[in-house]
Write a protein that holds these residues in place. Structure first.
Motif, PDB file in Angstrom:
ATOM      1  N   ARG A  41      12.983 -47.632  -7.398  1.00 22.94           N
ATOM      2  CA  ARG A  41      13.224 -46.227  -7.725  1.00 22.94           C
ATOM      3  C   ARG A  41      12.634 -45.905  -9.097  1.00 22.94           C
ATOM      4  NH1 ARG A  41      17.053 -43.590  -4.940  1.00 22.94           N
ATOM      5  NH2 ARG A  41      17.605 -42.337  -6.748  1.00 22.94           N
ATOM      6  N   PRO A  42      12.160 -44.691  -9.275  1.00 21.83           N
ATOM      7  CA  PRO A  42      11.611 -44.323 -10.589  1.00 21.83           C
ATOM      8  C   PRO A  42      12.712 -44.200 -11.619  1.00 21.83           C
ATOM      9  CG  PRO A  42      11.682 -42.432  -9.134  1.00 21.83           C
ATOM     10  CD  PRO A  42      12.096 -43.608  -8.306  1.00 21.83           C
ATOM     11  N   THR A  43      12.388 -44.514 -12.856  1.00 22.98           N
ATOM     12  CA  THR A  43      13.323 -44.269 -13.939  1.00 22.98           C
ATOM     13  C   THR A  43      12.970 -42.942 -14.583  1.00 22.98           C
ATOM     14  OG1 THR A  43      11.923 -45.389 -15.535  1.00 22.98           O
ATOM     15  CG2 THR A  43      13.556 -46.725 -14.380  1.00 22.98           C
ATOM     16  N   ARG A  44      13.854 -42.470 -15.415  1.00 24.09           N
ATOM     17  CA  ARG A  44      13.633 -41.140 -15.984  1.00 24.09           C
ATOM     18  C   ARG A  44      12.599 -41.173 -17.098  1.00 24.09           C
ATOM     19  NH1 ARG A  44      19.136 -39.084 -17.822  1.00 24.09           N
ATOM     20  NH2 ARG A  44      17.909 -37.337 -18.548  1.00 24.09           N
ATOM     21  N   ARG A  45      12.613 -42.203 -17.911  1.00 30.83           N
ATOM     22  CA  ARG A  45      11.710 -42.188 -19.061  1.00 30.83           C
ATOM     23  C   ARG A  45      11.149 -43.578 -19.302  1.00 30.83           C
ATOM     24  NH1 ARG A  45      16.393 -39.887 -21.656  1.00 30.83           N
ATOM     25  NH2 ARG A  45      16.383 -37.726 -21.074  1.00 30.83           N
ATOM     26  N   PRO A  46       9.881 -43.768 -19.538  1.00 29.61           N
ATOM     27  CA  PRO A  46       8.897 -42.729 -19.280  1.00 29.61           C
ATOM     28  C   PRO A  46       8.732 -42.534 -17.789  1.00 29.61           C
ATOM     29  CG  PRO A  46       7.818 -44.778 -19.803  1.00 29.61           C
ATOM     30  CD  PRO A  46       9.280 -45.032 -19.970  1.00 29.61           C
ATOM     31  N   THR A  47       8.186 -41.412 -17.421  1.00 31.38           N
ATOM     32  CA  THR A  47       7.958 -41.166 -16.008  1.00 31.38           C
ATOM     33  C   THR A  47       7.085 -42.281 -15.448  1.00 31.38           C
ATOM     34  OG1 THR A  47       8.076 -38.823 -16.405  1.00 31.38           O
ATOM     35  CG2 THR A  47       7.090 -39.511 -14.335  1.00 31.38           C
ATOM     36  N   GLN A  48       7.473 -42.798 -14.317  1.00 34.58           N
ATOM     37  CA  GLN A  48       6.741 -43.924 -13.752  1.00 34.58           C
ATOM     38  C   GLN A  48       6.311 -43.614 -12.337  1.00 34.58           C
ATOM     39  OE1 GLN A  48       9.626 -47.014 -14.202  1.00 34.58           O
ATOM     40  NE2 GLN A  48       8.918 -47.524 -16.248  1.00 34.58           N
ATOM     41  N   HIS A  49       5.243 -44.240 -11.957  1.00 30.80           N
ATOM     42  CA  HIS A  49       4.702 -43.983 -10.633  1.00 30.80           C
ATOM     43  C   HIS A  49       4.540 -45.285  -9.872  1.00 30.80           C
ATOM     44  CE1 HIS A  49       3.639 -39.690 -10.941  1.00 30.80           C
ATOM     45  NE2 HIS A  49       3.765 -39.953 -12.223  1.00 30.80           N
ATOM     46  N   ASP A  50       4.498 -45.132  -8.569  1.00 28.69           N
ATOM     47  CA  ASP A  50       4.399 -46.280  -7.672  1.00 28.69           C
ATOM     48  C   ASP A  50       2.917 -46.543  -7.383  1.00 28.69           C
ATOM     49  OD1 ASP A  50       4.416 -48.063  -5.639  1.00 28.69           O
ATOM     50  OD2 ASP A  50       5.911 -47.013  -4.437  1.00 28.69           O
ATOM     51  N   THR A  51       2.396 -47.594  -7.982  1.00 30.99           N
ATOM     52  CA  THR A  51       0.959 -47.841  -7.838  1.00 30.99           C
ATOM     53  C   THR A  51       0.565 -48.220  -6.421  1.00 30.99           C
ATOM     54  OG1 THR A  51       1.296 -50.115  -8.525  1.00 30.99           O
ATOM     55  CG2 THR A  51       0.629 -48.566 -10.230  1.00 30.99           C
ATOM     56  N   SER A  52       1.544 -48.612  -5.597  1.00 30.09           N
ATOM     57  CA  SER A  52       1.179 -49.048  -4.250  1.00 30.09           C
ATOM     58  C   SER A  52       0.624 -47.899  -3.421  1.00 30.09           C
ATOM     59  CB  SER A  52       2.380 -49.674  -3.538  1.00 30.09           C
ATOM     60  OG  SER A  52       3.329 -48.683  -3.233  1.00 30.09           O
ATOM     61  N   ALA A  53       0.931 -46.660  -3.800  1.00 26.01           N
ATOM     62  CA  ALA A  53       0.447 -45.514  -3.030  1.00 26.01           C
ATOM     63  C   ALA A  53      -0.781 -44.877  -3.665  1.00 26.01           C
ATOM     64  CB  ALA A  53       1.555 -44.469  -2.896  1.00 26.01           C
ATOM     65  N   LEU A  54      -1.210 -45.434  -4.803  1.00 28.51           N
ATOM     66  CA  LEU A  54      -2.315 -44.827  -5.539  1.00 28.51           C
ATOM     67  C   LEU A  54      -3.653 -45.372  -5.038  1.00 28.51           C
ATOM     68  CD1 LEU A  54      -2.341 -42.860  -8.011  1.00 28.51           C
ATOM     69  CD2 LEU A  54      -2.703 -44.878  -9.438  1.00 28.51           C
ATOM     70  N   GLY A  55      -4.685 -44.555  -5.150  1.00 29.65           N
ATOM     71  CA  GLY A  55      -6.003 -45.025  -4.756  1.00 29.65           C
ATOM     72  C   GLY A  55      -7.077 -44.076  -5.239  1.00 29.65           C
ATOM     73  N   LEU A  56      -8.310 -44.409  -4.869  1.00 30.37           N
ATOM     74  CA  LEU A  56      -9.465 -43.605  -5.261  1.00 30.37           C
ATOM     75  C   LEU A  56      -9.939 -42.775  -4.077  1.00 30.37           C
ATOM     76  CD1 LEU A  56     -11.947 -42.915  -7.138  1.00 30.37           C
ATOM     77  CD2 LEU A  56     -13.061 -44.910  -6.102  1.00 30.37           C
ATOM     78  N   GLY A  57     -10.085 -41.481  -4.290  1.00 26.73           N
ATOM     79  CA  GLY A  57     -10.621 -40.608  -3.260  1.00 26.73           C
ATOM     80  C   GLY A  57     -12.033 -40.178  -3.608  1.00 26.73           C
ATOM     81  N   LEU A  58     -12.945 -40.327  -2.656  1.00 28.04           N
ATOM     82  CA  LEU A  58     -14.336 -39.919  -2.860  1.00 28.04           C
ATOM     83  C   LEU A  58     -14.762 -39.003  -1.722  1.00 28.04           C
ATOM     84  CD1 LEU A  58     -16.123 -43.314  -3.732  1.00 28.04           C
ATOM     85  CD2 LEU A  58     -15.490 -41.492  -5.340  1.00 28.04           C
ATOM     86  N   VAL A  59     -15.591 -38.025  -2.043  1.00 28.05           N
ATOM     87  CA  VAL A  59     -16.258 -37.223  -1.025  1.00 28.05           C
ATOM     88  C   VAL A  59     -17.746 -37.249  -1.351  1.00 28.05           C
ATOM     89  CG1 VAL A  59     -16.520 -34.984   0.087  1.00 28.05           C
ATOM     90  CG2 VAL A  59     -14.275 -35.692  -0.744  1.00 28.05           C
ATOM     91  N   VAL A  60     -18.526 -37.840  -0.464  1.00 29.63           N
ATOM     92  CA  VAL A  60     -19.972 -37.940  -0.679  1.00 29.63           C
ATOM     93  C   VAL A  60     -20.672 -37.410   0.566  1.00 29.63           C
ATOM     94  CG1 VAL A  60     -21.923 -39.482  -1.122  1.00 29.63           C
ATOM     95  CG2 VAL A  60     -19.690 -39.953  -2.167  1.00 29.63           C
ATOM     96  N   GLY A  61     -21.582 -36.495   0.365  1.00 30.35           N
ATOM     97  CA  GLY A  61     -22.323 -35.940   1.497  1.00 30.35           C
ATOM     98  C   GLY A  61     -21.404 -35.354   2.560  1.00 30.35           C
ATOM     99  N   GLY A  62     -20.277 -34.797   2.124  1.00 24.76           N
ATOM    100  CA  GLY A  62     -19.346 -34.168   3.051  1.00 24.76           C
ATOM    101  C   GLY A  62     -18.404 -35.144   3.736  1.00 24.76           C
ATOM    102  N   GLU A  63     -18.544 -36.419   3.453  1.00 24.06           N
ATOM    103  CA  GLU A  63     -17.653 -37.410   4.068  1.00 24.06           C
ATOM    104  C   GLU A  63     -16.644 -37.915   3.043  1.00 24.06           C
ATOM    105  OE1 GLU A  63     -17.739 -41.565   6.665  1.00 24.06           O
ATOM    106  OE2 GLU A  63     -19.583 -40.822   5.764  1.00 24.06           O
ATOM    107  N   ALA A  64     -15.361 -37.870   3.433  1.00 20.11           N
ATOM    108  CA  ALA A  64     -14.288 -38.277   2.525  1.00 20.11           C
ATOM    109  C   ALA A  64     -13.802 -39.672   2.870  1.00 20.11           C
ATOM    110  CB  ALA A  64     -13.128 -37.285   2.629  1.00 20.11           C
ATOM    111  N   MET A  65     -13.501 -40.428   1.837  1.00 17.24           N
ATOM    112  CA  MET A  65     -12.923 -41.765   2.055  1.00 17.24           C
ATOM    113  C   MET A  65     -11.956 -42.073   0.923  1.00 17.24           C
ATOM    114  SD  MET A  65     -14.869 -45.167   3.310  1.00 17.24           S
ATOM    115  CE  MET A  65     -13.966 -46.620   3.833  1.00 17.24           C
ATOM    116  N   PHE A  66     -10.871 -42.723   1.290  1.00 18.51           N
ATOM    117  CA  PHE A  66      -9.826 -43.067   0.333  1.00 18.51           C
ATOM    118  C   PHE A  66      -9.727 -44.582   0.244  1.00 18.51           C
ATOM    119  CE2 PHE A  66      -5.416 -43.738  -1.042  1.00 18.51           C
ATOM    120  CZ  PHE A  66      -5.372 -42.889  -2.132  1.00 18.51           C
TER     121      PHE A  66
END
Lengths: 189, 126
Positions: free
Chosen positions: A95-120
């Motif tokens: 669970r997140p704590t209040r301070r500092p705000t923390q995020h769950d890296t397991s859901a994080l990633g890089l999103g790219l759109v190249v030539g109209g094609e998206a990939m995460f």
């Protein structure tokens, strides 16, 4: 990061409290139109449908950025501590704590759109992938780089130029790019 | 003396609340301005009307929401003067051969700022 101009017209954005697909909205002072953060385009007002030009940017740690760009300048907000955001301290599933705000890296990633094609590219997949990845996206060769210690990933074109990309949560990315491919490391091994 | 059951329940709740508050103080310290919303307050009644969600997960509806002004053209300083820790997150960009780092801790206050790199007006957002 966007260039805040449409044609020769410079725009000044403020933050509006509403949401679109659970993503932030801005409002420009010049026309009063609403703009979607992830969509990068006006969703109301006289400029509705106008896209903002994306400026390739890298979200990473200060240490990594400074190492890559020793001559960098840094935006300052004198007298303010700001809101420290830490990705690293919240293990997946906790669970997140209040301070500092923390995020769950397991859901994080890089999103790219190249030539109209998206990939995460989820970080959890890049963890077990041989990076830099070499692949084709939108018919163009792309390399995907990953630096877990610097909490970042980015894409480059064949000339080594940084591609427009965004570090986002997978669900948020899919909400705006429903046809996006999702990179899975196991399928490529 | 027999203490009424209702009073005992109430007293237990008060004690529990005090313990939770004390634990919160010990864990997180006193509330500081750093954790309060730091964006400029909603600008003197400035609002915008449109079709949007009024809350996360909410339906699309025609609503009027508050507008918060964000800073324009904040100054930049050289790297050695930046009050940042190594693991602070930044959004870095190179435009017109000029590298600028936008600390996420500031962007997180406003969600977007109006800035400029070289001659290019930019809107770093996060």
């Amino acid at each position: 990061m966007y260039a805040r101009q449409v044609g020769d017209r410079e725009l000044t954005f403020d933050f509006a409290e509403g949401l679109l697909r659970d993503n932030l909205l801005f409002v420009d002072r010049e026309t009063g139109g609403l703009w979607s953060q992830l969509h990068g385009a006006a969703v109301s007002g006289p400029l509705e449908g106008s896209p903002l030009r994306i400026i390739p940017a890298l979200q990473t740690t200060w240490a990594f950025w400074r190492e890559q760009h020793p001559d960098t300048r840094v935006l300052m907000l004198a007298g303010k501590e700001g809101r420290p955001y830490l990705y690293r301290n919240r293990p997946p599933g906790t669970r997140p704590t209040r301070r500092p705000t923390q995020h769950d890296t397991s859901a994080l990633g890089l999103g790219l759109v190249v030539g109209g094609e998206a990939m995460f590219f989820p970080f959890r997949e890049l963890d077990s992938a041989p990076t830099p990845l070499q692949l084709e996206l939108g018919g163009r060769p792309v390399s995907v780089h990953y630096r877990p210690q610097a909490l970042t990933a980015w894409g480059e074109d064949a000339q080594g130029n940084l591609l427009p990309g965004v570090l986002a949560y997978e669900e948020g990315w899919k909400a705006f790019n429903p046809d996006s491919r999702i990179y899975r490391a196991r399928q490529r091994q | 003396m027999k203490i009424p059951r209702n009073f005992r329940v109430l007293a237990s709740l008060v004690v529990a609340a005090a313990l939770v508050a004390a634990a919160g103080y010990l864990l997180w310290g006193p509330r500081s301005s750093a954790e309060e919303p730091q964006g400029e307050p909603a600008s003197a009644g400035r609002t915008v009307r449109g079709r949007m969600q009024a809350r996360p997960g909410g339906p699309m509806e025609d609503v009027e929401v508050a507008v918060h002004e964000v800073p324009t053209d904040l100054p930049t300083v050289p790297a050695e003067e930046a009050p940042l820790e190594d693991d602070d997150l930044v959004l870095g960009v190179v435009v017109d051969a000029q590298a600028v780092a936008f600390p996420i801790r500031y962007l997180a206050m406003f969600e977007v700022v109006d800035s400029r790199v070289g001659e290019t007006p930019v809107a770093p957002t996060w």
